[in-house]
Design an enzyme around this catalytic site. Structure first.
Site, mmCIF file in Angstrom:
data_model
loop_
_atom_site.group_PDB
_atom_site.id
_atom_site.type_symbol
_atom_site.label_atom_id
_atom_site.label_comp_id
_atom_site.label_asym_id
_atom_site.label_seq_id
_atom_site.Cartn_x
_atom_site.Cartn_y
_atom_site.Cartn_z
ATOM 1 C CB THR A 149 -6.783 6.080 -0.687
ATOM 2 O OG1 THR A 149 -7.825 5.502 -1.481
ATOM 3 C CG2 THR A 149 -5.799 5.201 -0.041
ATOM 4 C CD GLU B 255 -3.044 -0.686 0.630
ATOM 5 O OE1 GLU B 255 -3.184 0.142 0.174
ATOM 6 O OE2 GLU B 255 -3.488 -2.000 -0.262
ATOM 7 C CG ASP C 285 -8.950 4.034 -6.108
ATOM 8 O OD1 ASP C 285 -9.007 5.085 -5.615
ATOM 9 O OD2 ASP C 285 -8.398 2.955 -5.287
#
Length: 255
Positions: free
Chosen positions: A63, A40, A58
């Site tokens: 995020t 990640e 995405d």
């Protein structure tokens, strides 16, 4: 990163006692956090990621944090609501209406320009860090370990489930964890149903790779091919150290 886990009733009657150490053992959990962070965040220092936040394009909005909580999938909203409960008046509380509005989209409406700055400020607060830990465990880690133990798989298998739920969410559609597991069940059986553990985990990874390739943002499958497959080929079903793997071309080692 993805939507909350939904349990799967078909496995409920196949609980197998796992005598080996589980992924919930503190030392194994630390290893799991590091491996996920390598994929990640390209770093083993997962505790440095509380402050992480960006839009990675995405379709999930921002995020952020130690497990990739997303503004577009509901788990970031749940996290900030928990933070409000534990510390009313915190720096992120004012964004709750905007987080509710952008849930289900990639919009930043009501969050820009200062949300990323305020997130990083909150990440210095031990209460916010603990809230991230709590939501990671509630939504992703604990359900993965429960399902893994129900299926009779050991530490590596439980980690494979965890990494899949982190990326794909725990729903039952074809590209979520439930759908991945269902696809694997057409090829093999988990140990709790009399199957071979290695055969089952290979089938699960095959299904996982298929799901990843359905989405452009996740089409690079190296976190499976050059990490989890390596551990499985080596027969390291207990995720024993030392561990060596690659993700997206970067090499990692846990001694």
């Amino acid at each position: 990163m993805a939507s909350p886990f939904q349990p799967h009733s078909e496995a409920a009657s196949h609980v197998t006692k796992v005598t080996a150490t589980g992924l919930d053992d503190p030392a194994k959990k630390e290893i799991a956090m590091k491996i996920v962070s390598s994929a990640e965040n390209s770093s083993l220092d997962w505790k440095a990621q509380y402050k992480y936040i960006e839009d990675i394009d995405d379709g999930r909005g921002y995020t952020a944090g130690i497990i990739g909580f997303c503004s577009g999938t509901g788990d970031m909203l749940d996290l900030v609501e928990l933070y409000k409960t534990r510390k009313p008046g915190n720096v992120l509380e004012k964004y709750l209406p905007a987080l509710r509005n952008v849930d289900g989209s990639d919009s930043h409406s009501g969050l820009d320009p200062n949300y990323t700055r305020d997130w990083k400020t909150a990440a210095n607060d031990s209460v916010f860090k603990a809230a991230q830990d709590s939501e990671r465990d509630r939504v992703y880690f604990n359900p993965s370990v429960r399902q893994g133990k129900s299926d009779g798989v050991g530490v590596l298998g439980q980690f494979m489930y965890y990494d899949a739920i982190v990326m794909h969410g725990g729903g039952n559609d074809s590209t979520s964890f439930g759908g991945i597991r269902k696809r694997a069940l057409t090829k093999a059986k988990p140990p709790s149903q009399g199957g071979n553990e290695t055969t089952w985990l290979n089938a699960f990874l095959d299904a996982r790779v298929w799901a990843m390739k359905q989405e452009e943002a996740h089409s690079d499958t190296s976190r499976v091919d050059t990490a989890q497959r390596v551990f499985l080929r080596n027969g390291n079903l207990n995720l024993n150290t030392p561990l060596d793997w690659k993700v997206y071309g970067d090499s990692f080692h846990i001694s």
